[in-house]
Write a protein that holds these residues in place. Structure first.
Motif, mmCIF file in Angstrom:
data_model
loop_
_atom_site.group_PDB
_atom_site.id
_atom_site.type_symbol
_atom_site.label_atom_id
_atom_site.label_comp_id
_atom_site.label_asym_id
_atom_site.label_seq_id
_atom_site.Cartn_x
_atom_site.Cartn_y
_atom_site.Cartn_z
ATOM 1 N N TYR A 52 0.868 -1.334 0.119
ATOM 2 C CA TYR A 52 0.064 -0.078 0.054
ATOM 3 C C TYR A 52 0.755 1.350 0.081
ATOM 4 N N LEU A 53 1.931 1.342 0.874
ATOM 5 C CA LEU A 53 2.885 2.390 0.841
ATOM 6 C C LEU A 53 3.586 2.500 -0.679
ATOM 7 N N HIS A 54 3.741 1.538 -1.289
ATOM 8 C CA HIS A 54 4.469 1.528 -2.512
ATOM 9 C C HIS A 54 3.684 2.330 -3.595
ATOM 10 N N SER A 55 2.436 2.715 -3.328
ATOM 11 C CA SER A 55 1.453 3.423 -4.167
ATOM 12 C C SER A 55 1.851 4.890 -4.215
ATOM 13 N N ASP A 56 2.691 5.228 -3.154
ATOM 14 C CA ASP A 56 3.428 6.563 -3.103
ATOM 15 C C ASP A 56 4.919 6.593 -3.122
ATOM 16 N N PRO A 57 5.487 6.816 -4.399
ATOM 17 C CA PRO A 57 6.712 6.795 -4.688
ATOM 18 C C PRO A 57 7.623 7.491 -3.565
ATOM 19 N N ALA A 58 7.158 8.740 -3.058
ATOM 20 C CA ALA A 58 7.773 9.444 -2.195
ATOM 21 C C ALA A 58 8.051 8.824 -0.956
ATOM 22 N N LEU A 59 7.411 7.505 -0.556
ATOM 23 C CA LEU A 59 7.379 6.930 0.710
ATOM 24 C C LEU A 59 8.270 5.714 0.514
ATOM 25 N N TRP A 60 9.373 5.695 -0.431
ATOM 26 C CA TRP A 60 10.107 4.648 -0.559
ATOM 27 C C TRP A 60 10.978 4.252 0.574
ATOM 28 N N ARG A 61 11.234 5.037 1.398
ATOM 29 C CA ARG A 61 12.354 4.891 2.490
ATOM 30 C C ARG A 61 11.467 4.018 3.562
ATOM 31 N N ILE A 62 10.294 4.307 3.889
ATOM 32 C CA ILE A 62 9.438 3.551 4.823
ATOM 33 C C ILE A 62 8.967 2.505 4.337
ATOM 34 N N THR A 63 8.705 2.444 3.001
ATOM 35 C CA THR A 63 8.212 1.026 2.341
ATOM 36 C C THR A 63 9.244 0.057 2.496
ATOM 37 N N VAL A 64 10.658 0.382 2.175
ATOM 38 C CA VAL A 64 11.738 -0.594 2.376
ATOM 39 C C VAL A 64 11.763 -0.980 4.060
ATOM 40 N N ALA A 65 11.720 -0.186 4.697
ATOM 41 C CA ALA A 65 11.944 -0.546 6.059
ATOM 42 C C ALA A 65 11.026 -1.621 6.482
ATOM 43 N N TYR A 66 9.681 -1.421 6.256
ATOM 44 C CA TYR A 66 8.682 -2.592 6.564
ATOM 45 C C TYR A 66 9.131 -3.716 5.994
ATOM 46 N N MET A 67 9.500 -3.620 4.384
ATOM 47 C CA MET A 67 9.745 -4.755 3.590
ATOM 48 C C MET A 67 11.028 -5.486 4.303
ATOM 49 N N PHE A 68 12.061 -4.880 4.827
ATOM 50 C CA PHE A 68 13.174 -5.490 5.093
ATOM 51 C C PHE A 68 12.964 -6.134 6.538
ATOM 52 N N SER A 69 11.710 -6.105 7.017
ATOM 53 C CA SER A 69 11.525 -6.685 8.562
ATOM 54 C C SER A 69 10.930 -7.977 8.110
ATOM 55 N N CYS A 70 10.465 -8.138 6.987
ATOM 56 C CA CYS A 70 9.635 -9.425 6.594
ATOM 57 C C CYS A 70 10.520 -10.606 6.072
ATOM 58 N N GLY A 71 11.771 -10.974 6.431
ATOM 59 C CA GLY A 71 12.332 -12.024 6.164
ATOM 60 C C GLY A 71 12.888 -12.076 4.537
ATOM 61 N N GLU A 72 13.085 -13.190 3.826
ATOM 62 C CA GLU A 72 13.932 -13.227 2.734
ATOM 63 C C GLU A 72 12.749 -12.593 1.536
ATOM 64 N N ILE A 73 11.606 -12.830 1.560
ATOM 65 C CA ILE A 73 10.781 -12.409 0.823
ATOM 66 C C ILE A 73 10.454 -10.813 0.855
ATOM 67 N N GLY A 74 10.625 -10.306 1.929
ATOM 68 C CA GLY A 74 10.480 -9.039 2.007
ATOM 69 C C GLY A 74 11.650 -8.153 1.745
ATOM 70 N N ILE A 75 13.024 -9.041 1.933
ATOM 71 C CA ILE A 75 14.277 -8.462 1.361
ATOM 72 C C ILE A 75 14.299 -8.138 -0.054
ATOM 73 N N ARG A 76 13.787 -9.309 -0.814
ATOM 74 C CA ARG A 76 13.709 -9.457 -2.235
ATOM 75 C C ARG A 76 12.735 -8.251 -2.804
ATOM 76 N N SER A 77 11.699 -8.331 -2.091
ATOM 77 C CA SER A 77 10.791 -7.050 -2.453
ATOM 78 C C SER A 77 11.349 -5.539 -2.094
ATOM 79 N N ALA A 78 11.913 -5.496 -1.221
ATOM 80 C CA ALA A 78 12.738 -4.160 -0.732
ATOM 81 C C ALA A 78 13.765 -3.811 -1.905
ATOM 82 N N ASP A 79 14.504 -4.841 -2.344
ATOM 83 C CA ASP A 79 15.405 -4.693 -3.294
ATOM 84 C C ASP A 79 14.988 -4.136 -4.518
ATOM 85 N N GLU A 80 13.803 -4.810 -4.968
ATOM 86 C CA GLU A 80 13.138 -4.127 -6.186
ATOM 87 C C GLU A 80 12.480 -2.948 -6.099
#
Length: 734
Positions: free
Chosen positions: A435-463
């Motif tokens: 949901y946060l990813h719908s706003d490109p300006a929130l990318w820092r917060i978006t990846v912070a949440y993704m990086f807390s979600c294991g390998e799948i979250g890490i790969r998503s944050a990388d993208e």
């Protein structure tokens, strides 16, 4: 997305009123879903018979219609961004807490220090949503329309989080304490009944019991434990015409004001003893009430005995009376459950609450159309996992942050689902991140949440990180670096450099070195397109992308072909400062550094020509050949440029030996051309002379051959070697 569930594209793919024309054109609207998030690519395609929807892309021409990118998520507004940003700080604090627990051992979270810290963070969420609710309720109406989220939305978040804290995050040491008073406090804060207006109305009447709202108000105040309000209106019955009612109300009043409350006792045992004695007084009052004759139980307005009996039944804790009164008052299951813990079972524990709630919900089910009510029921019923389902419907923010706390408290399963590979907590946190990813300006917060979600979250944050520079390449219809200024007065290109710097810092923070290099390579490509070659070279070096560095240098060299030496030297000035750093960088590949050195030296050569520093210009030209810096494709062009220096009338700028080297290079070009490899030596010369052929280039080189012949003739006139070597004014040395 609008309220009807349709995506609105801007500008319209099909202009209003032209739908018929579009249908007649034989085209159809198609869409494809992004595998990364909930965005859609919407486009018009030819309606080819026998071609499946998934194959339409092959028959679609990008020249016919643009591709629109739309999202099913509503991009957060400015006030929503503030809410998201501030609460992400609390989320980060909880992640730090869990990281500490991993270092100290999982049992650390179960001790007093860990539990107090978890409760403190839960209260931070509660207090912040409360502030947002108050702010939203007091905010003036906006001229452009209602805010994205109403004050009632934040009230709902506040109520849900508060209930979760009451039931699952009590103060340390009170986990097994009776829960009734805490639930009553929660109910009175978030679902205010009876209203203040009703009380003000009744208090202004001389005989309030004659008003039809009197007894409902009194019963509701009693149910809610509002002893002061109930005592006040019971006191007005001292003026009632019925002597029995006057006598009984005089006994009820002190009972209401003296009901034992757990917080007023130092031990639960003392509280239980006081409650037992208080209940004995209620039984005595019931006996007296039953002694009132049937004929005296009604006044000219109502059957006061039945009403007072209901009130006494509440104090007695009779479940059937409490449920009947709640139904008559239009109250729901929550009021019955809370009253049960205050009046029926004053020692009701949190772990025992689901058994009571299950029985009540069978007769008074929650509203299935109200996600908030359904979530409250799940929390009361001891089903945190089901509560998360409804929480996500209320707001993905609520589902994510509740799931995060629930996993820390071991309220939900930690193991990942076999099909999705995600734990319950990670599922809701990633949903919120999308949901946060719908706003490109929130990318820092978006990846912070993704990086807390294991390998799948890490790969998503990388993208997400890899796409941040691409997502910021355009602002509206303006290309970054177009010279347009933002409202703050800084160029868009400078903003991009700042953002890429932030992305790199984020990659360092999460140790995503490979992603950082990808980002640097993407940034370099963007800066090359905007002719910011210095920045492009810097990012290639940071990414250790040596082939990319070579391509940057090639683009700079192409500027000489396209725009001439002045523009070329200007661009080289931006990359020259990086030369020393790149040359000393470990792992730098020599062939590409070699090309960079040539570009810098070649620019210096043209700068000296422009400044009429001909001796040094000739020395530069010769040193480039002698050090083998000149790429073969540039030989023809540089040999043509040497004509001016060779033909200089005043002095001889080259030594005899240097002239011989030039002649050797020239003859090699002609020889290779005769052997069919002329393009390798004359490609730049042909490109510089737009539309010239290989033969044209060779013809131009004949001028260099003629100039060298005359040069050698001049050398012969003054004596081969000796004099021009001895006298520095005739030569710059070999």
């Amino acid at each position: 997305m609008n309220v009807t569930g349709h995506l609105g594209l801007f500008p319209p793919l099909v202009p209003p009123g032209h739908a018929g024309d579009f249908l007649q054109s034989g085209r159809v609207l198609l869409s494809t879903t992004s595998p990364l998030n909930d965005t859609l690519a919407v486009f018009a395609a030819a309606n080819v018979p026998g071609v499946q929807s998934s194959q339409h892309t092959a028959v679609y021409s990008s020249d016919d219609q643009p591709i629109f990118f739309a999202s099913s998520e509503v991009t957060p507004s400015s006030e929503r961004r503030l809410f998201i940003g501030d609460t992400s700080i609390i989320f980060a604090a909880l992640q730090n807490l869990t990281n500490t627990a991993r270092a100290r051992g999982p049992e650390w979270l179960q001790n007093e220090e860990g539990q107090r810290m978890i409760r403190k963070l839960a209260m931070d969420y509660i207090n912040f949503t409360k502030e947002c609710w108050i702010h939203a309720s007091q905010a003036p109406s906006q001229p452009e329309g209602s805010p994205q989220f109403s004050d009632d939305h934040y009230r709902s978040l506040y109520a849900c989080l508060s209930l979760f804290a009451v039931l699952y995050v009590p103060e340390y040491g009170f986990e097994d304490a009776p829960v009734g008073d805490d639930l009553m406090e929660w109910l009175n804060i978030h679902f205010i009944e009876p209203s203040t207006e009703e009380g003000d109305h009744l208090s202004g009447l001389e005989r309030p019991w004659q008003d039809e709202t009197f007894w409902p108000y009194l019963l509701r105040a009693t149910l809610r434990g509002l002893s002061k309000a109930a005592t006040f209106f019971i006191g007005t019955l001292s003026r009632h015409s019925s002597a029995d009612l006057r006598r009984l109300s005089g006994q009820v009043s002190p009972l209401l004001s003296s009901q034992p409350r757990l917080q007023n006792f130092s031990t639960e045992r003392d509280f239980a003893y006081a409650s037992h004695r208080w209940k004995d007084k209620i039984k005595t009052l019931r006996i007296e009430m039953d002694g009132v004759p049937e004929a005296d139980r009604q006044d000219e307005f109502d059957n006061w005995w039945d009403r007072l009996s209901d009130l006494i039944g509440i104090l007695e804790g009779r479940g059937e009376v409490i449920q009947k009164v709640c139904e008559d008052l239009g109250a729901d299951w929550k009021e019955v459950c809370v009253a049960w813990g205050v009046f029926t079972d004053t020692r009701l524990r949190r772990q025992d609450l689901p058994d009571i709630v299950a029985r009540i919900l069978e007769e008074m089910p929650p509203d299935p159309t109200n996600p908030e009510d359904m979530m409250h029921a799940a929390l009361f019923n001891g089903d945190p996992a089901r509560a998360l389902i409804h929480a996500a419907h209320i707001d993905p923010w609520l589902g994510a942050h509740l799931a995060d706390m629930m996993e820390v408290l071991s309220l939900i399963e930690i193991e990942a689902n076999e099909e999705s590979g995600l734990s319950l907590r990670n599922h809701y946190v990633l949903s919120y991140a999308q949901y946060l990813h719908s706003d490109p300006a929130l990318w820092r917060i978006t990846v912070a949440y993704m990086f807390s979600c294991g390998e799948i979250g890490i790969r998503s944050a990388d993208e997400v990180l890899a796409r941040v520079p691409m997502g910021l390449r355009r602002t509206g219809d303006k290309l970054i670096g177009s010279g347009e200024k933002t409202t703050e007065g800084t160029s868009n290109l400078t903003d991009l450099a700042r953002v890429v710097k932030d992305v790199n810092a984020t990659c360092y923070e999460y140790q995503r070195e490979e992603v950082r290099r990808v980002v640097c390579r993407i940034a370099a490509q963007i800066f090359v397109q905007e002719k910011e070659y210095g920045l492009a070279l810097s990012y290639c070096s940071s990414a250790e992308d040596w082939p990319g560095l070579g391509r940057v240098v090639d683009r700079v060299l192409e500027e000489y072909i396209d725009a001439g030496p002045d523009q070329f030297t200007h661009y080289v000035a931006s990359i020259a400062p990086s030369l020393q750093a790149v040359r000393t960088q470990p792992g730098a590949q020599g062939i590409f550094i070699h090309r960079l050195i040539f570009a810098v030296r070649y620019a210096e050569f043209h700068q000296r020509l422009k400044n009429q520093d001909l001796y040094d210009a000739a020395a530069d030209l010769m040193s480039m050949f002698q050090e083998d810096l000149v790429p073969k494709s540039w030989w023809g062009a540089i040999l043509c440029e040497a004509v001016t220096l060779i033909q200089h009338n005043a002095v001889l700028l080259f030594s005899y030996a240097s002239a011989c080297i030039l002649l050797q290079r020239l003859e090699e070009v002609f020889t290779r051309a005769d052997q069919g490899s002329g393009d390798d030596y004359l490609r730049v010369l042909m490109a510089k002379s737009k539309g010239s052929t290989l033969q044209d280039a060779l013809t131009r080189l004949q001028a260099t051959r003629l100039a060298l012949a005359k040069y050698f003739a001049r050398c012969a006139m003054i004596g081969t070697g000796g004099k021009q070597i001895a006298e520095r004014r005739f030569s710059v040395g070999v």
